[in-house]
Enzyme design. Structure first.
Site, PDB file in Angstrom:
ATOM      1  N   CYS A  71      44.216  36.513  38.475  1.00 27.94           N
ATOM      2  CA  CYS A  71      43.066  36.746  37.603  1.00 27.94           C
ATOM      3  C   CYS A  71      43.524  36.823  36.156  1.00 27.94           C
ATOM      4  CB  CYS A  71      42.386  38.053  38.018  1.00 27.94           C
ATOM      5  SG  CYS A  71      40.916  38.461  37.055  1.00 27.94           S
ATOM      6  N   HIS A 100      35.559  34.433  43.545  1.00 26.86           N
ATOM      7  CA  HIS A 100      36.308  35.296  42.625  1.00 26.86           C
ATOM      8  C   HIS A 100      35.496  35.535  41.348  1.00 26.86           C
ATOM      9  CE1 HIS A 100      39.982  36.720  40.438  1.00 26.86           C
ATOM     10  NE2 HIS A 100      39.261  36.274  39.420  1.00 26.86           N
ATOM     11  N   GLU A 101      35.020  34.450  40.743  1.00 24.45           N
ATOM     12  CA  GLU A 101      34.271  34.576  39.480  1.00 24.45           C
ATOM     13  C   GLU A 101      32.932  35.281  39.705  1.00 24.45           C
ATOM     14  OE1 GLU A 101      35.929  34.153  36.903  1.00 24.45           O
ATOM     15  OE2 GLU A 101      37.496  32.782  37.584  1.00 24.45           O
ATOM     16  N   HIS A 108      33.180  38.974  39.632  1.00 23.47           N
ATOM     17  CA  HIS A 108      33.212  39.546  38.275  1.00 23.47           C
ATOM     18  C   HIS A 108      31.804  39.864  37.781  1.00 23.47           C
ATOM     19  CE1 HIS A 108      37.362  39.492  36.934  1.00 23.47           C
ATOM     20  NE2 HIS A 108      37.526  38.259  37.391  1.00 23.47           N
TER      21      HIS A 108
END
Length: 162
Positions: free
Chosen positions: A94, A136-137, A140
């Site tokens: 990351c 993953h994004e 966030h």
């Protein structure tokens, strides 16, 4: 090249949930898209890695993801649908903790729906590395970091810096 500082692990803003983008906000947000694309390119030069960034990583709490894959792609208000039961296990990295890898499990396949910069609805079928990247994004945007998804307490390792 204009770039933004990337918020690092421990910054309270990384744990906040992002608000959806309204169509009426798009023009005022355009400079942020450019900053995000430039920030990814700058990170790639420094670390030799990095394919995408979520707006919260630059302190903008909006549901925006910018990818630099074959070309720059803006993803606005993404929705993840139809996650596969099949999972993949991988070492995730990351931009908010550039020298740390975390072993996580992600869905192997999923459907991504989002608006592009022209406010047109897009739907992509993703699998493997692209499915993993989007998950993953997307995390966030919900204030979730890969360290919170670690397989176990031994799922951390340092990677050498370039």
């Amino acid at each position: 090249m204009a770039v933004k500082d990337i918020l690092l692990l421990g910054d309270p803003k990384l744990y906040e949930e992002s608000a959806p983008v309204k169509k009426t906000e798009l023009n005022e947000l355009l400079p942020h898209f450019n900053l995000m694309f430039e920030t990814v390119l700058d990170f790639q030069k420094k670390y030799g890695a990095g394919r995408g960034i979520a707006a919260p990583q630059i302190g903008l709490l909006k549901r925006i993801i910018c990818l630099n894959i074959d070309k720059p792609v803006a993803i606005i208000n993404p929705e993840l649908k139809n996650p596969s039961n099949e999972m993949i296990e991988l070492w995730d990295d990351c931009m908010s903790f550039p020298n740390l890898c975390v072993k996580v499990k992600r869905h192997k396949k999923l459907t991504l729906s989002f608006y592009d910069l022209n406010w047109e609805k897009q739907t992509w079928q993703l699998e493997d590395d692209m499915a993993e990247l989007i998950q993953h994004e997307f995390d966030h945007l919900d204030g979730i970091l890969a360290v919170q998804r670690a397989v176990d307490n031994k799922s951390f390792r340092w990677k050498p810096s370039n």
